[in-house]
Design a protein around this motif. Structure first.
Motif, PDB file in Angstrom:
ATOM      1  N   GLU A 165       1.267  -9.993  10.305  1.00  7.21           N
ATOM      2  CA  GLU A 165       0.672  -9.797   8.989  1.00  7.21           C
ATOM      3  C   GLU A 165      -0.796 -10.217   8.963  1.00  7.21           C
ATOM      4  OE1 GLU A 165       1.451 -10.858   4.247  1.00  7.21           O
ATOM      5  OE2 GLU A 165       2.912 -11.527   5.768  1.00  7.21           O
ATOM      6  N   ARG A 169      -4.248  -8.652   6.843  1.00 10.81           N
ATOM      7  CA  ARG A 169      -4.955  -9.414   5.812  1.00 10.81           C
ATOM      8  C   ARG A 169      -6.394  -9.766   6.181  1.00 10.81           C
ATOM      9  NH1 ARG A 169      -1.783  -8.322   1.506  1.00 10.81           N
ATOM     10  NH2 ARG A 169       0.406  -8.858   1.906  1.00 10.81           N
ATOM     11  N   GLU A 183      -4.229   2.483   5.518  1.00 14.19           N
ATOM     12  CA  GLU A 183      -3.674   3.781   5.115  1.00 14.19           C
ATOM     13  C   GLU A 183      -3.506   4.691   6.336  1.00 14.19           C
ATOM     14  OE1 GLU A 183      -6.483   4.960   2.162  1.00 14.19           O
ATOM     15  OE2 GLU A 183      -5.669   3.595   0.633  1.00 14.19           O
ATOM     16  N   ALA A 264       6.078  -0.739   3.512  1.00 17.68           N
ATOM     17  CA  ALA A 264       5.841  -1.207   2.143  1.00 17.68           C
ATOM     18  C   ALA A 264       4.802  -2.320   2.138  1.00 17.68           C
ATOM     19  CB  ALA A 264       7.149  -1.691   1.521  1.00 17.68           C
ATOM     20  N   LEU A 265       4.862  -3.221   3.110  1.00 14.32           N
ATOM     21  CA  LEU A 265       3.886  -4.310   3.186  1.00 14.32           C
ATOM     22  C   LEU A 265       2.500  -3.772   3.529  1.00 14.32           C
ATOM     23  CD1 LEU A 265       3.310  -7.319   3.054  1.00 14.32           C
ATOM     24  CD2 LEU A 265       4.023  -7.514   5.446  1.00 14.32           C
ATOM     25  N   ASP A 267       1.377  -0.750   2.854  1.00 13.25           N
ATOM     26  CA  ASP A 267       0.900  -0.075   1.634  1.00 13.25           C
ATOM     27  C   ASP A 267       0.384  -1.087   0.618  1.00 13.25           C
ATOM     28  OD1 ASP A 267       1.528   2.448   2.595  1.00 13.25           O
ATOM     29  OD2 ASP A 267       3.499   2.495   1.642  1.00 13.25           O
ATOM     30  N   SER A 268       1.117  -2.186   0.456  1.00 15.17           N
ATOM     31  CA  SER A 268       0.720  -3.209  -0.504  1.00 15.17           C
ATOM     32  C   SER A 268      -0.614  -3.845  -0.120  1.00 15.17           C
ATOM     33  CB  SER A 268       1.813  -4.281  -0.594  1.00 15.17           C
ATOM     34  OG  SER A 268       1.418  -5.341  -1.436  1.00 15.17           O
ATOM     35  N   ALA A 269      -0.791  -4.133   1.179  1.00 15.66           N
ATOM     36  CA  ALA A 269      -2.049  -4.726   1.631  1.00 15.66           C
ATOM     37  C   ALA A 269      -3.204  -3.750   1.437  1.00 15.66           C
ATOM     38  CB  ALA A 269      -1.932  -5.130   3.100  1.00 15.66           C
ATOM     39  N   GLU A 271      -3.396  -1.421  -0.850  1.00 16.37           N
ATOM     40  CA  GLU A 271      -3.677  -1.379  -2.291  1.00 16.37           C
ATOM     41  C   GLU A 271      -4.490  -2.597  -2.730  1.00 16.37           C
ATOM     42  OE1 GLU A 271       0.084  -0.996  -4.191  1.00 16.37           O
ATOM     43  OE2 GLU A 271       0.464   1.012  -3.388  1.00 16.37           O
ATOM     44  N   ASP A 272      -4.163  -3.765  -2.158  1.00 17.81           N
ATOM     45  CA  ASP A 272      -4.928  -4.969  -2.487  1.00 17.81           C
ATOM     46  C   ASP A 272      -6.404  -4.797  -2.126  1.00 17.81           C
ATOM     47  OD1 ASP A 272      -2.640  -6.181  -3.421  1.00 17.81           O
ATOM     48  OD2 ASP A 272      -2.284  -7.361  -1.593  1.00 17.81           O
ATOM     49  N   ARG A 274      -7.943  -1.936  -1.723  1.00 21.56           N
ATOM     50  CA  ARG A 274      -8.508  -0.863  -2.537  1.00 21.56           C
ATOM     51  C   ARG A 274      -8.901  -1.388  -3.923  1.00 21.56           C
ATOM     52  NH1 ARG A 274     -10.551   3.019  -0.103  1.00 21.56           N
ATOM     53  NH2 ARG A 274      -8.659   3.713   0.983  1.00 21.56           N
ATOM     54  N   ARG A 275      -8.091  -2.295  -4.468  1.00 22.60           N
ATOM     55  CA  ARG A 275      -8.416  -2.892  -5.770  1.00 22.60           C
ATOM     56  C   ARG A 275      -9.708  -3.715  -5.669  1.00 22.60           C
ATOM     57  NH1 ARG A 275      -2.755  -3.340  -6.572  1.00 22.60           N
ATOM     58  NH2 ARG A 275      -2.709  -5.341  -5.519  1.00 22.60           N
TER      59      ARG A 275
END
Length: 280
Positions: A165, A169, A183, A264-265, A267-269, A271-272, A274-275
């Motif tokens: 992970e 990050r 992505e 899923a993890l 994708d979540s990272a 998105e973080d 991208r935000r």
């Protein structure tokens, strides 16, 4: 510039293949006959001729011996693979990577080279070569992207990547670069060009703490392990070491999230990151 370097090198491999075909037919030998004499399959000879795969050095040397080409194919191999775009300790691993049927690797800190985007590879290269010229950085990035081409081939190896992970990050190149990179990893997995798993922080200690590892299998040769530390790498083909490395990798695979949970993890990272770009 990077794209041009890749194109010229591919053209050189196509010349290698065309010369191999021409000199084989002059021998005259079929692909199967030449393959038998240099200890690879006839199908591999065909892939060399079409520049789909690249031979190992010892195969190029045996081709020279059989076709009596006075070291021509060995010299071309050394110019195209054993070049300064790669660290000396990594060049041989690159050659093996090109003919592997299975590649399984673990990276504890960064996204593996075969999955890297150009901006991510550029950011990493600048970090490790802060005083290099733009041209040198471009050459090294081009070499890395060229390697990833094996995942696009119809004959691509079965590729299994496990990332910690931490690699998801660490903001290499900034938030936008990381969002694009993650992505890309997810898209490669969803296109079934790679099998990707993630070892989460919650897994705690694991079998390969801080160590990168690559296991490679081949159609006509025993499996090999490549390990790397800072400014050093080692190829291991001793059966006992390969067995121990396989055991460690299997333990790591057991500690990783399932492929679905890993995506899923990722994708979540993404998105973080991208935000973060939308709020700056």
């Amino acid at each position: 510039m990077a794209k041009g370097a890749h194109g010229s090198r591919q053209a050189a491999w196509e010349f290698f293949g065309a010369e191999l075909k021409r000199r084989r037919e002059e021998a005259p030998l079929t692909q199967v006959e030449l393959g038998a004499r240099v200890f690879v399959s006839g199908g591999y000879i065909g892939q060399f001729e079409q520049a789909i795969r690249k031979p190992q050095l010892d195969v190029a040397q045996r081709i020279d011996a059989v076709l009596q080409t006075a070291g021509f194919f060995e010299r071309m191999w050394r110019k195209l693979i054993d070049d300064k775009r790669y660290a000396d300790y990594f060049a041989k691993a690159v050659g093996l990577e090109q003919v592997a049927t299975v590649i399984e690797e673990f990276e504890p800190v960064v996204v593996p080279g075969l999955l890297q985007t150009a901006p991510y590879a550029w950011a990493l290269t600048v970090t490790t070569h802060p005083f290099a010229t733009e041209e040198l950085i471009g050459e090294k990035v081009s070499a890395r992207l060229e390697r990833s081409g094996i995942l696009k081939d119809a004959t691509r190896p079965r590729y299994w990547a496990i990332l910690h992970e931490c690699a998801l990050r660490t903001p290499v190149g900034g938030a936008a670069c990381m969002a694009d990179q993650l992505e890309h990893v997810a898209a490669t997995a969803r296109e079934r060009k790679a099998f990707v798993q993630v070892v989460p922080f919650a897994a705690g200690a694991h079998a390969l703490m801080g160590k990168s590892l690559r296991l490679m299998e081949f159609e006509d040769a025993p499996p090999t392990v490549y390990t790397e530390a800072a400014y050093a790498g080692e190829l291991l083909d001793d059966p006992a070491m390969v067995k121990r490395s396989r055991h460690a990798y299997d333990l790591l695979r057991a500690a990783a999230l399932s492929p679905e949970a890993s995506l899923a993890l990722i994708d979540s990272a993404a998105e973080d990151f991208r935000r973060c770009t939308s709020t700056t």
